[in-house]
Scaffold this active site. Structure first.
Site, PDB file in Angstrom:
ATOM      1  N   SER A   1       0.818  -1.206   0.000  1.00  0.00           N
ATOM      2  CA  SER A   1       0.000   0.000   0.000  1.00  0.00           C
ATOM      3  C   SER A   1       0.860   1.268   0.000  1.00  0.00           C
ATOM      4  CB  SER A   1      -0.970  -0.018   1.174  1.00  0.00           C
ATOM      5  OG  SER A   1      -1.840   1.070   1.139  1.00  0.00           O
TER       6      SER A   1
ATOM      7  N   ASP B   1      -7.360   1.135  -1.879  1.00  0.00           N
ATOM      8  CA  ASP B   1      -8.472   0.854  -0.967  1.00  0.00           C
ATOM      9  C   ASP B   1      -8.807   2.077  -0.112  1.00  0.00           C
ATOM     10  OD1 ASP B   1      -6.237   0.753   0.663  1.00  0.00           O
ATOM     11  OD2 ASP B   1      -6.783  -1.110   1.667  1.00  0.00           O
TER      12      ASP B   1
ATOM     13  N   ASP C   1      -2.681   0.750  -3.307  1.00  0.00           N
ATOM     14  CA  ASP C   1      -3.574  -0.350  -3.688  1.00  0.00           C
ATOM     15  C   ASP C   1      -5.022   0.111  -3.779  1.00  0.00           C
ATOM     16  OD1 ASP C   1      -3.723   0.026  -0.924  1.00  0.00           O
ATOM     17  OD2 ASP C   1      -4.141  -2.079  -0.504  1.00  0.00           O
TER      18      ASP C   1
ATOM     19  N   ASP D   1      -4.236   5.802  -2.575  1.00  0.00           N
ATOM     20  CA  ASP D   1      -2.988   5.199  -2.135  1.00  0.00           C
ATOM     21  C   ASP D   1      -2.610   4.074  -3.100  1.00  0.00           C
ATOM     22  OD1 ASP D   1      -4.805   3.240  -1.428  1.00  0.00           O
ATOM     23  OD2 ASP D   1      -4.166   3.080   0.658  1.00  0.00           O
TER      24      ASP D   1
END
Length: 453
Positions: free
Chosen positions: A96, A245, A243, A241
């Site tokens: 992340s 999520d 990834d 960010d």
């Protein structure tokens, strides 16, 4: 025990903490602990992620698990695929927003339910640490598949496209993995006639992160999105960010919208469509949200911070939406999981429905309930600071809440002090009722107390 296991996931420095050999053992440990039958696996753009994903796959297959490889994708696509394909688990290799020399693994069980230290993660750690698996089982199968089209349809289905009016939106993927998934969603919107214009920024995935690790929660990472919003005369800026999520918002003036106010916006978007709905929130900053939820006829339900706690509470009370000020947003109709794509679409629809710019939608909340934003203190020993804080303020409090750390209602102002679940820091949040001078005074006062302790 392996040190890369945290409260909710796996995260560690590459080398001794996390490498392909450890990833292989984690794959076997997941298989033994979860007995998933079939899993999906995906990975982010970091250079080490494909090799770690391959090692995880080997470990899973050696325990007889069938693996469906999604390839390059976002964490929420693993959540989606786990339920959409009706498999027994999902694993996402991602670090992340962590530094480039880190990586990690996020895991879910069947139904995209979270796995935490209390319900499976500790067992996986024990198995992987012991590394006593014995000979490989009859080998599981392997295939590549990615239901991104179905995922995009799911995301777009959250918005009433007929309510959308022309908006210009800057989207900053930060060279993470948001770009390809966003493009499929944008294509769906265009084919449906949605009058949205997108300006893409740092859009292509690039594991060298030439523009820095994508983490818009850090103030120093916000300028590029804010400046592009102003340069383009955009109505809205969105940044993700690594990834994707989590997503972050900028209004038409380029101002960053703090996470607690985004939770309020999303609650306001849901309640007209879901009268009386329950909205889950974390206990750090609450007054603006409580005001919006109850004035909108909803019910606010507090939960301990952290995705496994929020998701469990949402399932317990059948909440339509849950939000954390850290930019994690959870949706009942998205397997109770967090998504970084659904929020911006709902905020855009809310702007169109109200006919107000984002700055105006946020201004009233900020004026009536100003907050400090989360202030982090890195302390070698946190307990003396906590003890000093409690001794000073708890006796004066009108209400004391220990759901997550300690929250004190002091009448004209409110404070939450808690230890992070994922980092060695003490987190402070202060809010006030319409009094920015009082807010600043209390932030300075408490900060001095913590630092001196």
């Amino acid at each position: 025990m392996l040190t890369c296991f945290k409260s909710y996931d796996v995260r560690g420095k590459l080398g001794d903490e996390l490498n392909v050999e450890i990833a292989y053992r984690i794959g076997r440990g997941f298989a033994v602990a979860m007995t998933p039958g079939t899993v999906v696996i995906g990975h982010d753009i970091r250079p080490t992620s494909p090799d770690l994903a391959a090692a995880l796959t080997e470990g899973l297959q050696d325990e007889g698990v069938h693996v469906i490889d999604l390839g390059l994708c976002g964490t929420e696509e693993v959540y989606f695929a786990t339920s959409h394909l009706r498999v027994g688990g999902g694993l996402m290799v991602t670090a992340s927003h962590n530094p480039i020399d880190y990586n990690g693994i996020k895991m879910v069980r069947e139904g995209s339910r979270p796995i935490s230290a209390a319900d499976g993660l500790a067992e996986i750690n024990a198995l992987a640490s012991a590394d006593a698996f014995g000979p490989a089982k009859p080998r599981g199968t392997y295939e590549t598949r990615n239901p991104r089209d179905a995922y995009a349809d799911k995301v777009v289905g959250f918005a009433d496209l007929a309510a959308l009016t022309p908006l210009k939106i800057v989207v900053n993927a930060g060279n993470g993995v948001a770009g390809p998934s966003f493009d499929v969603i944008a294509d769906r919107l265009a084919k449906a006639g949605a009058p949205l214009e997108f300006i893409r920024h740092n859009h292509d995935p690039d594991g060298t992160f030439p523009n820095g690790i994508p983490n818009p929660l850090l103030e120093e990472n916000r300028a590029m999105t804010a400046e592009r919003v102003l340069a383009e005369g955009a109505d809205l800026g969105v940044a993700w960010d690594g990834d994707f999520d989590r997503c972050f918002f900028f209004d038409e003036t380029g101002a960053f919208v703090d996470g607690e106010y985004v939770v309020g916006l999303l609650a306001s978007a849901f309640l007209p469509k879901n009268p009386g709905a329950k909205i889950i929130h974390d206990p750090r900053v609450v007054w603006a949200l409580l005001d919006l939820v109850y004035s909108g006829g909803g019910e606010a339900v507090a939960s301990q911070s952290g995705h496994s706690h929020i998701k469990a509470k949402m399932r317990d009370v059948d909440a339509v939406y849950g939000g954390e000020m850290s930019a994690h947003h959870y949706f009942r109709d998205f397997m109770y999981c967090d998504s970084g794509m659904i929020p911006w679409l709902l905020v855009a629809e809310h702007m169109c429905r109200t006919g107000q710019p984002l700055s105006a939608l946020v201004a009233d909340m900020k004026a009536r309930f100003p907050s400090s934003g989360e202030i982090n203190f890195k302390l070698a020993d946190k307990q003396p600071a906590i003890d000093a804080f409690e001794a000073t303020y708890t006796p004066q409090a009108l209400q004391v809440d220990r759901l997550d750390g300690v929250s004190l209602d002091m009448g004209a102002w409110r404070v939450n002090l808690r230890q992070s679940n994922t980092e060695p820091v003490l987190r402070l949040n202060v809010e006030a009722k319409g009094d920015t001078a009082l807010l600043a005074e209390k932030v300075a006062e408490i900060s001095t107390l913590i630092e001196s302790a």
